[in-house]
Each structure stands twice: as C-alpha cells, then as structure tokens.
Design an enzyme around this catalytic site. Structure first.
Site, mmCIF file in Angstrom:
data_model
loop_
_atom_site.group_PDB
_atom_site.id
_atom_site.type_symbol
_atom_site.label_atom_id
_atom_site.label_comp_id
_atom_site.label_asym_id
_atom_site.label_seq_id
_atom_site.Cartn_x
_atom_site.Cartn_y
_atom_site.Cartn_z
ATOM 1 N N SER A 162 1.006 -1.093 -0.001
ATOM 2 C CA SER A 162 -0.047 -0.364 0.197
ATOM 3 C C SER A 162 0.923 1.537 0.154
ATOM 4 C CB SER A 162 -1.316 0.129 1.266
ATOM 5 O OG SER A 162 0.168 -0.292 1.946
ATOM 6 N N ASP A 185 4.943 -6.751 2.833
ATOM 7 C CA ASP A 185 4.950 -7.214 1.434
ATOM 8 C C ASP A 185 5.418 -8.094 0.291
ATOM 9 O OD1 ASP A 185 2.452 -8.338 1.465
ATOM 10 O OD2 ASP A 185 1.439 -6.304 1.015
ATOM 11 N N LYS A 242 4.908 -11.089 3.812
ATOM 12 C CA LYS A 242 3.886 -11.445 3.459
ATOM 13 C C LYS A 242 3.078 -11.618 1.746
ATOM 14 C CE LYS A 242 -0.041 -7.970 3.592
ATOM 15 N NZ LYS A 242 -0.494 -8.242 2.369
ATOM 16 N N GLU A 272 -8.532 -9.647 5.013
ATOM 17 C CA GLU A 272 -8.750 -8.473 4.509
ATOM 18 C C GLU A 272 -10.772 -8.176 4.421
ATOM 19 O OE1 GLU A 272 -6.313 -6.089 2.427
ATOM 20 O OE2 GLU A 272 -7.945 -4.739 2.309
HETATM 21 O O1 KIV Z 1 -0.813 -3.373 1.646
HETATM 22 C C1 KIV Z 1 -0.941 -3.797 2.948
HETATM 23 O O2 KIV Z 1 -1.162 -2.303 3.025
HETATM 24 C C2 KIV Z 1 -1.773 -4.517 3.077
HETATM 25 C C3 KIV Z 1 -2.931 -4.525 4.645
HETATM 26 C C4 KIV Z 1 -4.760 -4.079 3.853
HETATM 27 C C5 KIV Z 1 -2.483 -5.282 5.463
HETATM 28 O O3 KIV Z 1 -1.776 -5.277 2.735
#
Ligand code: KIV
Length: 273
Positions: free
Chosen positions: A45, A83, A111, A175
């Site tokens: 994000s 991420d 993640k 989510e």
């Molecule tokens: O990238 C992000 O902020 C996310 C959140 C929605 C958990 O994956």
C-alpha cells in the site's frame, strides 16, 4: 525486547491482541516502535499511499526495498514484516530469491496474497517466515468489496485459511470479510488472525497508518480515524506560506548574529569593494 514469530504466536495462545500497522518511512517507524506496536509492516500500500501510484500492482521490488531499508533503521523491537509485491512471487524460485532479498535488507518475515500453497510451502521449507493474506486481495481483486458473503464463499474462505495454516503460515491477514468469519477463524486457527475490515473478534488488527492519522482522502467503514492530519498539515503549509509572504515567519529568537565588532569590521572591509 525484540519481538520474534514466537512472541506473536504466544500472544495468540494467551488471548492478547496483536497490534500491527503499515509503515513506510523512518520517522514513523521510530514512533510506532516506541509506542510498542508488535508488527510494523511495509505494505505494498506504499504505492497508493506514498508514491502516487493508482494501484498496488505498480509497486516494484526496488520500491519495497527502498522503503523497507528506511523502516528497518527505525525499528528496534517490533517484528518487521514486508509485503511481496505483485508478480514477485509467481514461481517458487522467484519468490525465494525475492524473499531472501527482503530478509537480507532487514525483514523478519514476508506477507503474500492468495492461495499460493506451493509458493508458501517452498518459502517455509527454506526458512522464510510467511504471513498469508486472504479475503480481499488488492493485487488481484479489481473491485474493493466485502469477501465471503455467500455460504459458498464463506465456506471456501474458512477452508482456504485452514489450508494456509497447514502450509506453515505464521499468521493470517484477513481483509474485508464479515466479522462472523474472522471470529470462527480466530477460534479455529492456532496462528494469529489479524484483521483489516474483518471485525472486532480477530486476534489482532492491522490498519493503514495514513488512514488512522487522517492523512488519506478516502473514507472506509472499517477505519476509526484518530486525527485529521490531512487538514492540519495543509493548514500548517498555508500558515507558513502566508507568514513568509508577509515577513512574520521568523522573529529575533530564530536568528543568529555576528558579534558587533566583527560586523563593524566587515562593513569597513566591504565599503571599499
Ligand atoms: O499493503 C497493505 O497495506 C496490506 C494491508 C491491507 C494489510 O496488505
């Protein structure tokens, strides 16, 4: 005290909530760490919140590494999660190479979105700590909509979550799902279920830092805003501009002076130039 994977699993076993926030820069990381946030998360994000991209799918490995390194410098205790960006985990080998790059740059775990069992197993077998992400998957779902609302979708979400736990994920982000589903899963799974837009009964919550601070324009039902930094910051910029224009920004307390004798000498010296 540095927080490792076992600390998060232990919290779940004790019934204490896990706190997680996205973070994209050094000063915010310092503040989140000082506030005792358990998981500081460099989410993809970052693309829409910090880089002006229109979609998470535009975020590259280089973008993520750049922000991960800044956040790493600010984190002492929290578990630092990052991420895996779009297309960075399309094959097991590619996923491992990229996950290792993140670990070399200071991540404790990675993640990734969706039912990628073979990828997750391969990463876990190669000692990468992995967090799963089900429900809405922004990298793959075109429309932001609550997931798992029909009996078929709800059953699949529960089955998929159980399958990801079996693959070895250390936690699961859910989510935008009805809270009944995350409640069932939080009871059912041994790993922490961390919700965003997934209701009150998850083992922990994650939010986008810009949303809780009121920096982003968007309004989401699942976000409780604590501040309105967007307006406050714009007000500060306007005030600064106005004061610079009318020369009231600085007063005597903000300036440095030459000693009087140095100043007088200086005036004499330059008089003839
Ligand atoms: O990238 C992000 O902020 C996310 C959140 C929605 C958990 O994956």
């Amino acid at each position: 005290m540095k927080k490792y994977k076992d600390y998060l699993i232990q919290k779940k076993a004790e019934g204490t909530k896990v706190t997680m926030l996205t973070c994209y820069d050094y000063p915010t990381a310092v503040l989140q760490d000082a506030a005792g946030i358990d998981v500081i998360f460099v989410g993809d994000s970052v693309g829409t919140n910090m880089l002006g991209y229109t979609s998470e799918t535009e975020v590259s490995m280089d973008d993520m590494i750049h922000h991960l390194k800044a956040v790493r410098r600010g984190v002492t205790n929290a578990y630092l999660l990052v991420d895996m960006p779009y297309k960075s985990y399309d094959t097991p080998k590619l996923a491992l190479r990229n996950a290792r790059t993140f670990v070399e740059n200071g991540a404790d775990g990675v993640k990734l979105e969706g039912m990628r069992e073979n990828i997750i197993k391969y990463l876990v077998d190669n000692e990468i700590e992995v967090v799963g992400h089900l429900g809405l998957n922004p990298q793959f779902h075109k429309r932001r909509a609550v997931q798992g609302k029909t009996i078929e979708d709800a059953t699949k979400l529960i089955e998929d979550s159980i399958a990801l736990e079996k693959c070895g994920v250390m936690a699961l982000v859910l989510e935008l799902v009805p809270e009944e589903i995350s409640k069932i899963l939080s009871k059912r799974l041994a790993i922490p279920v961390i919700g965003i837009g997934a209701g009150r009964f998850c083992d922990g919550q994650v939010q986008i830092v810009n949303d809780i601070l009121g920096i982003s324009v968007r309004k989401y039902k699942h976000v409780k805003k604590y501040e309105n930094y967007r307006e406050q910051t714009e007000d500060v910029f306007r005030q600064y501009a106005a004061e610079v224009k009318d020369s009231t920004y600085l007063d005597e307390t903000h300036v440095n002076h030459l000693a009087e004798d140095v100043y007088n000498d200086l005036l004499k010296r330059i008089a003839n130039k």
